[in-house]
Design a protein around this motif. Structure first.
Motif, short mmCIF file in Angstrom:
data_model
loop_
_atom_site.label_atom_id
_atom_site.label_comp_id
_atom_site.label_asym_id
_atom_site.label_seq_id
_atom_site.Cartn_x
_atom_site.Cartn_y
_atom_site.Cartn_z
N MET A 735 0.77 -1.07 -0.14
CA MET A 735 -0.01 -0.02 -0.12
C MET A 735 0.94 1.32 0.00
O MET A 735 1.95 1.27 0.58
CB MET A 735 -1.02 -0.05 1.24
N ALA A 736 0.34 2.31 -0.53
CA ALA A 736 0.87 3.44 -0.48
C ALA A 736 0.68 4.35 0.71
O ALA A 736 -0.15 3.87 1.58
CB ALA A 736 0.41 4.37 -1.83
N HIS A 737 1.64 5.28 1.14
CA HIS A 737 1.44 5.86 2.49
C HIS A 737 0.07 6.60 2.48
O HIS A 737 -0.45 6.37 3.66
CB HIS A 737 2.56 7.05 2.39
N SER A 738 -0.47 7.23 1.66
CA SER A 738 -1.79 7.91 1.62
C SER A 738 -2.94 6.52 1.94
O SER A 738 -3.67 6.97 2.73
CB SER A 738 -2.16 8.50 0.69
N GLU A 739 -2.75 5.57 1.25
CA GLU A 739 -3.86 4.67 1.57
C GLU A 739 -3.75 3.88 2.84
O GLU A 739 -4.73 3.74 3.45
CB GLU A 739 -3.57 3.49 0.54
N LEU A 740 -2.42 4.06 3.23
CA LEU A 740 -2.24 3.18 4.50
C LEU A 740 -2.89 4.38 5.71
O LEU A 740 -3.38 3.78 6.66
CB LEU A 740 -0.75 2.96 4.66
N VAL A 741 -2.63 5.72 5.67
CA VAL A 741 -3.17 6.56 6.39
C VAL A 741 -4.68 6.47 6.67
O VAL A 741 -5.06 6.48 7.71
CB VAL A 741 -2.73 7.91 6.16
N LYS A 742 -5.39 6.33 5.50
CA LYS A 742 -6.83 6.14 5.31
C LYS A 742 -7.46 4.98 6.02
O LYS A 742 -8.49 5.18 6.42
CB LYS A 742 -7.14 6.33 3.71
N ALA A 743 -6.63 3.89 5.93
CA ALA A 743 -6.85 2.82 6.75
C ALA A 743 -6.90 2.80 7.98
O ALA A 743 -7.25 1.59 8.71
CB ALA A 743 -6.22 1.59 5.85
N LEU A 744 -6.14 3.83 8.48
CA LEU A 744 -5.73 3.80 10.10
C LEU A 744 -6.89 5.01 10.73
O LEU A 744 -6.86 6.01 10.11
CB LEU A 744 -4.49 3.94 10.36
N PRO A 745 -7.09 4.69 12.04
CA PRO A 745 -7.96 5.89 12.60
C PRO A 745 -7.10 6.80 12.98
O PRO A 745 -5.86 7.01 13.34
CB PRO A 745 -8.51 5.16 13.92
N GLU A 746 -7.54 8.10 12.90
CA GLU A 746 -6.80 9.51 13.33
C GLU A 746 -7.15 9.95 14.64
O GLU A 746 -8.47 9.67 14.83
CB GLU A 746 -6.75 10.56 12.32
N ASP A 747 -6.40 10.57 15.35
CA ASP A 747 -6.78 11.19 16.46
C ASP A 747 -7.12 12.59 16.27
O ASP A 747 -7.01 13.00 15.33
CB ASP A 747 -5.57 11.14 17.51
N GLU A 748 -7.22 13.49 17.41
CA GLU A 748 -7.56 14.87 17.40
C GLU A 748 -6.71 15.56 16.40
O GLU A 748 -7.00 16.50 16.08
CB GLU A 748 -8.15 15.59 18.82
N ASN A 749 -5.35 15.30 16.60
CA ASN A 749 -4.27 16.00 15.74
C ASN A 749 -4.10 15.50 14.62
O ASN A 749 -2.96 15.75 13.83
CB ASN A 749 -3.01 16.01 16.94
N ARG A 750 -4.96 14.67 14.01
CA ARG A 750 -4.91 13.90 12.65
C ARG A 750 -3.76 13.24 12.38
O ARG A 750 -3.10 13.23 11.20
CB ARG A 750 -4.79 15.30 11.51
N GLU A 751 -3.35 12.69 13.58
CA GLU A 751 -2.13 11.82 13.47
C GLU A 751 -2.63 10.20 13.69
O GLU A 751 -3.54 10.20 14.56
CB GLU A 751 -1.24 12.01 14.73
N THR A 752 -1.77 9.30 13.09
CA THR A 752 -2.39 8.13 12.83
C THR A 752 -1.30 7.35 13.89
O THR A 752 -1.41 5.94 14.50
CB THR A 752 -2.29 7.32 11.91
N GLY A 753 -0.11 7.92 14.28
CA GLY A 753 1.05 6.97 14.95
C GLY A 753 1.80 6.17 13.94
O GLY A 753 2.62 5.26 14.55
N MET A 754 1.58 6.08 12.70
CA MET A 754 1.93 5.21 11.82
C MET A 754 3.60 5.53 11.47
O MET A 754 4.44 4.42 11.60
CB MET A 754 1.46 5.43 10.34
N GLU A 755 4.13 6.61 11.55
CA GLU A 755 5.55 6.91 11.48
C GLU A 755 6.47 6.22 12.52
O GLU A 755 7.52 6.01 12.12
CB GLU A 755 5.67 8.29 11.31
N SER A 756 5.85 6.19 13.74
CA SER A 756 6.67 5.68 14.60
C SER A 756 7.16 4.27 14.66
O SER A 756 7.96 3.70 15.23
CB SER A 756 6.07 6.17 16.07
N VAL A 757 6.14 3.15 13.71
CA VAL A 757 6.12 1.85 13.66
C VAL A 757 6.38 1.50 12.48
O VAL A 757 6.78 0.03 12.43
CB VAL A 757 5.05 1.33 14.60
#
Length: 1524
Positions: A735-757
């Motif tokens: 998956m592309a980065h944007s697809e992966l971000v859309k598949a993950l829930p966001e918090d109030e700061n529009r962050e998914t925490g994906m970059e850390s893992v």
């Protein structure tokens, strides 16, 4: 000064000498200063503004500055403002806050690591000077109205200051200016009446441009252009003065479907003071910029209460009257508020209190307003509520949370009998109103976005009050939109569901933030939990009416529950109170505080019903309920709602299991799934229906899913949870980065925490010239994959199941080890050893072993099957490996035997092989001696699939081709195009301002097959009804069509012919030519005959027709005239197209560093070049060609009788060479033996080469002397004066070779395809001695001085290079934000300095245009077109490449009706484009993709790309490209 004297000053234009100091002196001497200022303004403001039907804005601004504002500036400074303001500015210590107010489209930056919330942004200057430049940041474009947060310590966790705004102190100005500042505000209300009235038209967000233009034309009786001007001004300023005789009723009554236009008749004095009010507010904003003390004084004056008490200050009045003001006034005073009140924490706090107290009224006014939120004072909430200290102060002192929630609920008044929200049909009007109500949810999110670190008693009390109000809101949502299964016939009308789910999605983050606030304080958490439980019990008391209790018994266990069947009763998917309670219960687990449910079976009832509903929908039991229910189930599992819907229902069920007997829980679950009878009654399963079996499968899968990866349930953290989500998403596919971000829930700061893992679990694969960068799952992470992951949708589950045999390792199929439960949920494991669970599992296994056990399915036993498959497949894999090794050894043995047999055969027949090699050498040497052979060329028609040899006496074969005007090689795009009817194209200027390019896809057809195909295309277009005709990717009326095979855009055909010089060499041709000439009766020479009749008498008539077709098309397109095959310019245009196309392809090959005779670029195939070179030689009459060759030759050998010929520096030599060579056979037919060039062509080539060398020498002069054509061709003194600065012969030779190489390369291509002489291998590859090889191929001496017999000394001196540089697209900056900043500073050239809404950059010349707007439309060929379309005709001959800066989108245009969008060359760090700038990742230039766009332009493939895009996407056809 006397007022009469003022009129003299104005009339005599002595404005600059207006004595402001005298007026100041008069003001100071007055007893009542305020009255004196009022009288001054009341008299002069109407004199300056609205001075007639044709106001002059510049003159009005000049008069206002010197007569109205000048005395005030004198009063403020106490001296000449030219000296006073610089003194104030120099002594000022500015605030540490930046406060730059963003313009529309200006780039803004938010640090993802340091920003407190996503609304904290920096301007470009502050960002570049801050530490956040090296952090993870998000780039967006401002919608206007916000300001830079640099210097605000509450907005940043780290690095609040940039290098420019370091912490500073400020001073206060003198208090004596307070009075004059107050009077400045009060002049806004000063009005003097006179006898003139004006009709003012105001804008809104309801009517379109077309509606306003039509209404103005009808009511004001103006032209369309005048109406467009009015509409543009109204859209910009939202008010326009209409000084005409109008029909007032026509103006306000637009149509029955829309609201009337907002029109008001106003007194001229009011209009004048309104105009001055805007000027005054702007002036105040600039004045307070000189001194921070002046800004504080202005804040004090604005917030000072008047005599009327509450809401009597100027700030309060402006806020409360905001909805009655027009756009221009709102923008000005909003910016003044931001640059004054919001720049100081003290006054910002006072303003926030006023704003919170009037919040309900401001929101009510906004609901009735006809403008967007960006233009409302309510939009300033984002500047106040996002400040942590202000938000908590307003919660504590003004009870802000309760105010926002109650205001929100007041606007949702429609309720059912039980008090739940009831939404009307989701019409456009309802959607418009509901969108405005949703803005209140954003305000609540802003208040909660910053979590408190310390709790006070007041904060706890007020928060819990707000929590009570929030529970009332959720209570109105609990159970809303209930549905009942449709039985019998299908539902007639889909019920309304969108509004409820929109509300749920908007509240998702708010619910999460409420839980986060509660988790920060144990007291608040426990109280909130109690309150939520109480409200939930109240909701249940209303839902259980009429439900009868029953007793379920199984395996010796009994439980009392209610009789309820989901498939027969009402059920709702909206349960926010239950889900909030589940979230709070998990938080209790974290704090190790257990609170027992009073009735766990009742609390799990509704979440269980919701899950049963999903299972039944998936089983197909609710199909008659339509797509509305399907959509609700989809969003229930979708990532946008999943966290606070599906996940919380799972948590609630787990909570129930942990607090009750698992046997009781399983029996209740079986009952709700309507499967209780299956396990409690023997042999009942064999009577199951198909749908019940599917639902049973859903239930069994759910039982098998034991989720522990939620913090608070299992001993995991948020990082483990997000890592697991990523692993299972990537297990489906890369998956592309944007697809992966859309598949993950966001918090109030529009962050998914994906970059850390993400680096731990995936590898990044960079993209190529197309596509996107992809993340691929690391093999070592496959062990964490769970085939039964509960977030998989049915489609994803199916994909994963299919991939188990290929991509996913078998070792990953067993479920991974689960983390331990938290103490509060530790009892969940007891469900696995409960009697009912053992009974269920035993029943399934029994079905599987029975002979007629069709009640079970393979999925039920899939877990057991996995272990068996793993063992059997490992065994099969070893067996396959053993067999493959045996087969490999056997193949090696056979190949060795065959090799030995070959060597033995060659040794026995050595003499025979030697004789064969000698014969091959003999045949090869003979072929080199006869270099010009006659190859037999057999081609196939793509339409009829018939093969045919290309001969002059065969039927014509043609290639689809596309002719277009081009400026790709142009060095002068501003050159005015001459009148096409009078223009003589025989000489092409070296600047190549506009040429004619011919391209072809290379697909061959019979001429008659193509004619039938083209006739069918025309007939099909004519049969279409007129009302159904829309723009297509090709214009049949213009002769355009698509290639039948590749669908490339074409507008003519090129006949395929044998090499012409082979034809001329035939003795039969010459004998027939003599015989035909002898038959002529008149004394005129044979040159009077048509050249086609002489040269092509042996050709088929179809070939002659195709020659005429191509020549006419080149003439029509190249000159933009109507077709006329008798025009003498037809052959000249064909020659020019041949020369220009060859020059284009030579430049492409040179830029790409490719060999001259290697692979030609797309659409430039060998057949096209050969045919093009052949057919242009056969155009025109002999008499015409003789005349042309004499004119052409006079350009090289001047004659006094031809004084009107162009200068040698004004002639492109390659065009001249092509024209001379192709017209030469008309007067002298030579016998071209097998040499590289004929004798005549060789002399012509030498002559033109010498002329080109002279061009190089002459244009090297620093003075660029103009040489007239009648001058001596070799004036030695001119040449020596041009070369007087030369100092090295080596430098001369190097630059001369560089200057002449493009000409030689073009000539080699031309003669190669004209004569068919094969190119030597040395020039088919890139090498160091290309110049020498080209000279040898073209029969030129390596020492070019040999061409000059009398002037060989010329080349002994140095010259500068004449090499023609390739045109390239403009250079783009590496950082896309530079382009955004450039576009934000671009003003519309026709709108008085207003910012363009759609700034668009021409990538050919670099011009910034105001696209897609009425203001910059121009008339082109009798039709109004947009700025981009008009620009293409001046810059690119109808073809253009643009970059829409704010959309980050490349635009291709061709003509008025063709266009498409193309991916931009800017990519983020993940290899993706961001069209629309939605994600906000930093974008950087991808040079490879930009080169690809440049290659499309250089190859003249833009039109082709547009055609392919429009054929693939029909929605592009319906766009009005001419308006862009």
């Amino acid at each position: 000064m006397d007022r009469t004297m003022f009129d003299v000053f104005v009339n005599e234009k002595f404005v600059f000498s207006f004595p402001s100091s005298l007026i100041l002196k008069k003001w100071l001497q007055a007893n009542d200063l305020q009255k004196e200022v009022y009288q001054h303004l009341a008299y002069y403001v109407p004199k300056i503004y609205c001075r007639g039907p044709n106001p002059a804005p510049q003159r009005e601004d000049m008069l206002a500055q010197h007569i109205l504002l000048g005395p005030m500036e004198w009063y403020l400074c106490g001296e000449d403002p030219a000296f006073g303001f610089p003194k104030l500015e120099q002594a000022n210590k500015p605030s540490h806050l930046c406060g730059r107010v963003f313009k529309v489209g200006e780039p803004t930056y938010s640090c993802r690591d340091c920003a407190v919330d996503p609304t904290c942004v920096l301007c470009m200057e502050c960002f570049l000077g801050s530490i956040h430049r090296e952090h993870r940041y998000r780039m967006t474009t401002s919608g206007g109205g916000g300001f830079c947060d640099c210097g605000d310590t509450e907005a940043w966790k780290e690095g609040p200051y940039c290098q420019k705004h370091e912490l500073n102190t400020s001073e206060t100005a003198e208090e004596e200016v307070i009075e004059i500042q107050a009077s400045c505000f009060k002049t806004l209300l000063t009005v003097e009446k006179s006898d003139t009235y004006y009709c003012m038209l105001f804008n809104d967000e309801v009517h379109t441009y077309e509606q306003v233009i039509y209404t103005l034309q009808k009511a004001v009786n103006c032209t369309q252009k005048e109406a467009i001007g009015f509409a543009t001004t109204v859209d910009r300023d939202v008010s326009e003065l209409i000084v005409r005789t109008i029909n007032y009723l026509d103006l306000i009554n637009t149509s029955r479907q829309t609201k009337p236009l907002k029109v008001q008749v106003m007194h001229s004095s009011i209009v004048a003071h309104q105009s001055f009010g805007l000027k005054l507010l702007t002036w105040l904003g600039s004045v307070i910029g000189y001194s921070d003390g002046l800004r504080r004084i202005l804040c004090q004056v604005g917030l000072q209460e008047g005599p009327d008490g509450e809401n009597s200050s100027l700030v309060d009045k402006l806020m409360l009257y905001d909805s009655k003001l027009w756009k221009g006034a709102r923008n000005v005073y909003h910016q003044l508020f931001m640059s004054s009140l919001l720049m100081d924490l003290k006054y910002k706090k006072l303003f926030a209190i006023r704003f919170a107290r009037n919040y309900e009224r401001l929101q009510s006014d906004f609901m009735k307003d006809d403008h967007d939120r960006e233009l409302s004072i309510a939009d300033l909430s984002i500047q106040i509520f996002t400040v942590p200290s202000l938000a908590r102060m307003l919660i504590t002192e003004e009870n802000l949370m309760t105010t926002i929630i109650k205001t929100f609920m007041d606007h949702l008044r429609h309720r059912d009998i039980q008090g739940r929200f009831q939404f009307e049909r989701y019409t456009a009007l309802q959607a418009f109103k509901f969108r405005r109500v949703q803005s209140l949810i954003l305000d609540l999110k802003y208040v909660l976005i910053s979590k408190p670190t310390e709790w006070s008693d007041d904060l706890r009390r007020k928060f819990l009050e707000g929590f009570d109000a929030f529970l009332e809101l959720l209570k109105c949502m609990q159970g809303m939109d209930p549905i009942t299964r449709q039985v019998g016939q299908h539902i007639e009308m889909e019920p309304e569901w969108e509004a409820a789910f929109t509300l749920q999605m908007k509240l998702t983050l708010v619910i999460s933030m409420m839980q986060d606030w509660c988790a920060l304080d144990e007291k608040v958490l426990i109280e909130a939990y109690k309150k939520c439980l109480t409200v939930l019990m109240q909701c249940h008391s209303g839902f259980t009416d009429g439900e009868q209790p029953i007793v379920l018994s199984m395996c010796g266990h009994s439980v009392e529950t209610i009789r309820y069947c989901v498939s027969q009763e009402k059920v709702s998917i909206h349960l926010p109170v239950s889900r909030l309670l589940a979230g709070l219960h998990v938080l209790l687990s974290k704090t190790e505080v257990a609170y027992k449910f009073p009735d766990p079976p009742m609390l799990i009832e509704h979440p269980l019903r919701c899950l049963v509903l999903c299972a039944q929908v998936h089983a197909g039991m609710w199909r008659r309920n339509g797509f509305s229910l399907v959509n609700q189930i989809y969003y229930y599992h979708n990532v946008k709602c999943r966290r606070e819907m599906f996940d919380k229902d799972i948590v609630m069920l787990q909570t129930g299991v942990s607090m009750m007997d698992p046997n009781h829980f399983l029996m209740i679950m079986l009952s709700r799934f309507e499967l209780y009878q299956i396990f409690s009654t023997p042999d009942y399963a064999f009577n199951l229906e198909k749908k019940i079996k599917k639902m049973f499968k859903e239930k069994v899968t759910f039982i098998s899913t034991g989720e522990r990866f939620s913090p608070g349930i299992g001993q995991v953290n948020a990082t483990d949870e997000i890592k697991r989500e990523i692993i299972h998403q990537l297990s489906i596919r890369p998956m592309a980065h944007s697809e992966l971000v859309k598949a993950l829930p966001e918090d109030e700061n529009r962050e998914t925490g994906m970059e850390s893992v993400i680096e731990e679990v995936a590898c990044f694969k960079k993209p190529g010239l197309t596509g996107r960068g992809l993340y691929e799952l690391k093999p070592e992470c496959a062990k964490n994959f769970n085939l039964y992951f509960y977030h998989f949708s049915r489609a994803e589950q199916s994909k994963v199941t299919k991939m188990t045999n290929t991509q996913i390792p078998l070792s990953a199929l067993p479920p991974p080890a689960l983390p331990p439960f938290c103490p509060l949920f530790a009892s969940l494991v007891n469900i696995l050893q409960s009697d009912v669970m053992l009974c269920i599992m035993g029943t399934i296994l029994q079905w599987a072993v029975e002979h007629n056990g069709y009640a079970w399915s393979e999925s039920m036993l899939q877990r057991v099957r996995v272990f068996y498959l793993k063992y059997s497949r490992d065994k099969d894999k070893a067996e396959r490996k053993r067999k493959a090794e045996i087969a490999r050894l056997r193949r090696e043995k056979i190949m060795a035997q065959m090799s030995e047999m070959q060597r033995h055969f060659i040794n026995e027949n050595k003499e025979l092989f030697q004789q064969t090699l000698e014969e091959l050498d003999t045949s090869t040497s003979g072929a080199h001696e006869n270099r010009v052979a006659e190859p037999r060329q057999v081609v196939m028609c793509i339409l009829c699939q018939e093969e045919q040899e290309v001969k002059v006496d065969s039927r014509a074969m043609v290639l689809a081709a596309f002719i277009q005007r081009s400026t790709v090689l142009s060095k002068n795009r501003n050159k005015i195009t001459p009148d096409p009817e009078k223009y003589d194209p025989i000489f092409m200027h070296p600047d190549l301002s506009c040429g004619t390019h011919t391209g072809s896809c290379g697909h061959i057809m019979h001429a008659h097959c193509w004619q039938r195909y083209f006739d069918a295309v025309q007939a099909k277009e004519q049969r279409r009804q007129q009302r159904l005709r829309v723009h297509t990717s090709y214009d049949v009326e213009n002769g355009e069509f698509l290639c039948p095979l590749c669908e490339c855009l074409s507008n003519t055909v090129i006949p395929l012919l044998p090499p012409p010089r082979v034809l001329f060499n035939r003795s039969v041709w010459f004998i027939n030519l003599l015989n035909k000439c002898k038959k002529k009766q008149d004394s005129k020479p044979a040159t009077s005959q048509k050249f086609e009749e002489i040269c092509l008498f042996v050709c088929e008539n179809s070939i002659k027709e195709m020659l005429t077709t191509f020549g006419t098309a080149t003439y029509k397109v190249g000159l933009k005239v109507h077709p006329n095959e008798e025009d003498p310019r037809v052959p000249i245009m064909c020659w020019g197209s041949c020369a220009y196309t060859i020059q284009t392809i030579e430049r492409i090959l040179a830029d790409e560093d490719k060999p001259l005779f290697g692979h030609l670029p797309c659409r430039q195939v060998r057949n096209k070049w050969q045919s093009l070179s052949e057919l242009v030689e056969k155009r025109g009459t002999c008499a015409l060609l003789v005349k042309n060759i004499y004119i052409l030759s006079y350009a090289l050998v001047p004659n006094e009788k031809n004084g009107n010929l162009p200068c040698i520096l004004d002639i492109d030599m390659f065009h001249l060479l092509v024209s001379l060579v192709l017209s030469f056979p008309a007067i002298h037919c030579q016998d071209f033996s097998g040499v590289s060039l004929g004798t005549g062509d060789l002399h012509l080539f030498h002559l033109v080469t010498m002329a080109h060398i002279v061009q190089i020498l002459l244009t090297s002069s620093t003075e660029r002397e103009k040489i007239h054509s009648r001058s001596n061709f070799f004036f030695s003194f001119i040449l020596f004066s041009a070369l007087k600065e030369i100092s090295s012969g080596w430098h001369l030779w190097r630059n001369l070779k560089a200057g002449i190489m493009p000409f030689l390369r073009c000539s080699a291509l031309f003669f190669h395809y004209l004569n068919g002489v094969p190119a030597p291998s040395e020039i088919q590859v890139n090498g160091a001695n290309q110049f020498e090889h080209l000279c040898s191929y073209l029969s030129l001496p390596n020492n070019l001085t040999c061409l000059f017999q009398e002037n060989s000394e010329i080349l002994n001196t140095l010259i500068e290079s004449y090499a023609r540089e390739s045109n390239k697209l403009i250079d783009l900056p590496d950082d896309y934000s530079c382009l955004i900043n450039q576009a934000s500073n671009f003003s519309c050239p026709k709108s008085g300095g207003d910012k363009s809404r759609a700034p668009t950059l021409c990538l050919v010349c670099g011009t910034m245009l105001c696209s897609q707007s009425y203001c910059c439309q121009t008339e082109l060929e009798g039709e109004d077109v947009g700025a981009c379309t008009a620009h293409t005709y001046t810059c690119g001959s109808g073809v253009g490449i643009f970059l829409r800066v704010r959309e980050c989108q490349v635009l291709f245009l061709a003509g008025k009706t063709k266009g498409c969008f193309y991916p931009p060359p800017y990519l983020d760090d993940y290899g993706e484009t961001d069209q629309g700038l939605r994600r906000g990742n930093p974008l950087h230039l991808c040079k490879e993709r930009f080169k690809k766009i440049q290659k499309l332009w250089q190859q003249h493939s833009i039109t082709e790309e547009i055609g392919h895009a429009q054929e693939a996407n029909q929605t592009l056809v319906g766009i009005d490209w001419q308006h862009l």
